[in-house]
Scaffold this motif. Structure first.
Motif, PDB file in Angstrom:
ATOM      1  N   VAL A   5       0.691  -1.146   0.049  1.00 15.36           N
ATOM      2  CA  VAL A   5       0.060   0.063  -0.001  1.00 15.36           C
ATOM      3  C   VAL A   5       0.786   1.260   0.045  1.00 15.36           C
ATOM      4  O   VAL A   5       0.705   2.154  -0.751  1.00 15.36           O
ATOM      5  CB  VAL A   5      -0.748   0.075   1.008  1.00 15.36           C
ATOM      6  CG1 VAL A   5      -1.645   1.302   1.331  1.00 15.36           C
ATOM      7  CG2 VAL A   5      -1.908  -1.170   1.303  1.00 15.36           C
ATOM      8  N   SER A   6       1.832   1.345   0.914  1.00 20.67           N
ATOM      9  CA  SER A   6       2.824   2.615   0.924  1.00 20.67           C
ATOM     10  C   SER A   6       3.435   2.834  -0.239  1.00 20.67           C
ATOM     11  O   SER A   6       3.793   3.908  -0.781  1.00 20.67           O
ATOM     12  CB  SER A   6       3.655   2.356   2.185  1.00 20.67           C
ATOM     13  OG  SER A   6       4.482   1.322   2.125  1.00 20.67           O
ATOM     14  N   ALA A   9       1.104   4.027  -3.248  1.00 18.34           N
ATOM     15  CA  ALA A   9       0.758   5.395  -2.902  1.00 18.34           C
ATOM     16  C   ALA A   9       2.084   6.316  -3.233  1.00 18.34           C
ATOM     17  O   ALA A   9       1.688   7.628  -3.456  1.00 18.34           O
ATOM     18  CB  ALA A   9       0.547   5.695  -1.252  1.00 18.34           C
ATOM     19  N   GLU A  10       3.275   5.797  -3.261  1.00 10.61           N
ATOM     20  CA  GLU A  10       4.574   6.825  -3.258  1.00 10.61           C
ATOM     21  C   GLU A  10       4.569   7.061  -5.000  1.00 10.61           C
ATOM     22  O   GLU A  10       5.294   8.194  -5.188  1.00 10.61           O
ATOM     23  CB  GLU A  10       5.594   6.270  -2.719  1.00 10.61           C
ATOM     24  CG  GLU A  10       5.623   6.267  -1.086  1.00 10.61           C
ATOM     25  CD  GLU A  10       6.971   5.678  -0.699  1.00 10.61           C
ATOM     26  OE1 GLU A  10       7.832   5.213  -1.345  1.00 10.61           O
ATOM     27  OE2 GLU A  10       6.861   5.401   0.701  1.00 10.61           O
ATOM     28  N   ARG A  56      -1.192   4.007  -8.585  1.00 11.29           N
ATOM     29  CA  ARG A  56      -2.036   4.271  -7.435  1.00 11.29           C
ATOM     30  C   ARG A  56      -3.592   4.069  -7.565  1.00 11.29           C
ATOM     31  O   ARG A  56      -4.221   3.759  -6.452  1.00 11.29           O
ATOM     32  CB  ARG A  56      -2.243   5.976  -7.197  1.00 11.29           C
ATOM     33  CG  ARG A  56      -0.859   6.476  -6.715  1.00 11.29           C
ATOM     34  CD  ARG A  56      -0.782   7.908  -6.701  1.00 11.29           C
ATOM     35  NE  ARG A  56      -1.728   8.390  -5.664  1.00 11.29           N
ATOM     36  CZ  ARG A  56      -1.504   8.613  -4.345  1.00 11.29           C
ATOM     37  NH1 ARG A  56       0.013   8.647  -3.966  1.00 11.29           N
ATOM     38  NH2 ARG A  56      -2.590   9.208  -3.604  1.00 11.29           N
ATOM     39  N   LEU A  59      -5.016   0.763  -5.438  1.00 12.03           N
ATOM     40  CA  LEU A  59      -5.197   1.251  -4.035  1.00 12.03           C
ATOM     41  C   LEU A  59      -6.758   1.612  -3.954  1.00 12.03           C
ATOM     42  O   LEU A  59      -7.212   1.377  -2.703  1.00 12.03           O
ATOM     43  CB  LEU A  59      -4.666   2.428  -3.277  1.00 12.03           C
ATOM     44  CG  LEU A  59      -2.973   2.027  -3.428  1.00 12.03           C
ATOM     45  CD1 LEU A  59      -2.178   3.596  -2.952  1.00 12.03           C
ATOM     46  CD2 LEU A  59      -2.508   1.073  -2.464  1.00 12.03           C
ATOM     47  N   THR A 133      -8.254   5.062   4.523  1.00 10.17           N
ATOM     48  CA  THR A 133      -7.293   4.445   4.188  1.00 10.17           C
ATOM     49  C   THR A 133      -6.477   3.242   4.800  1.00 10.17           C
ATOM     50  O   THR A 133      -6.381   3.428   5.815  1.00 10.17           O
ATOM     51  CB  THR A 133      -6.080   5.843   3.961  1.00 10.17           C
ATOM     52  OG1 THR A 133      -6.656   6.586   3.278  1.00 10.17           O
ATOM     53  CG2 THR A 133      -4.738   5.157   3.312  1.00 10.17           C
TER      54      THR A 133
END
Length: 201
Positions: A5-6, A9-10, A56, A59, A133
């Motif tokens: 997830v992280s 997101a980046e 992204r 997600l 989130t």
């Protein structure tokens, strides 16, 4: 899962499905490749053949559910419940196993984004609960697999309540980049002191 997830997101690159694999454009930086590689078998399930999206977009909860659902063990029927910000009542549908992923992808393409997706097999073989989130992940293994991916505040409240009243059980928690395994009481201590409740009679 929290690492995936992280990472998604980046990143600023796009992802496209080609058969049983996904192609990133441009190529992911070296620090992202181990995490994406660990999920390479599941990532294609979040896209239609030939579909190209910003990474992204994976997600979005319907697509994320396609990635983390136990694909090799999908039950004959699943209750799928979708919660939306502007609706007081959720939408609940009964989906046959072979239609679950196509249904989730169709919703991701055509309907507003939900704030929560809850999937529950009718035979109790798995339960998946995702809420935006997803910052923390809890997994239990009993009669079936239960996986919860929630914001930190909700995970903290759940674990503190489970420590006070749920039957003893081992579970695995992903919290702030670390993985912990233990009882409800032990995991509740990871997220913060257990709140004591005073009962007045």
């Amino acid at each position: 899962m929290t690492h995936l997830v992280s990472t998604l997101a980046e990143v600023a690159y796009a992802v496209r499905r080609e058969g049983s694999r996904v192609v990133f454009s441009p190529a992911p930086p070296p620090e992202h490749r181990p995490i994406l590689g660990a999920w390479k078998a599941a990532l294609p399930h979040a896209l239609e053949e030939g579909e190209r999206l910003p990474a992204r977009e994976l997600l979005r909860l319907e697509r994320l559910a396609c990635i983390v659902a136990p694909l090799g063990e999908l039950p004959p029927m699943t209750w799928a419940t979708f919660y939306y910000q502007d609706r007081t009542e959720p939408e609940r549908v009964l989906v046959p196993g072979p239609n679950l992923l196509p249904s989730l992808l169709w919703r991701a393409r055509n309907l507003p984004e939900p704030r929560r997706v809850h999937l529950a097999a009718t035979d109790a073989s798995f339960l998946l609960d995702l809420e935006a989130t997803p910052e923390a992940v809890l997994r239990t293994q009993g009669k079936g697999v239960e996986l919860y991916a929630w914001p930190e505040w909700r995970m903290r409240e759940y674990l503190q309540a489970a420590a006070r009243g749920r039957a003893p059980q081992q579970a695995t928690l992903e919290w702030r980049g670390q993985t912990h395994r233990g009882t409800w009481e032990e995991l509740a201590q990871v997220v913060g002191p257990i709140k004591k409740i005073r009962v007045l009679i």
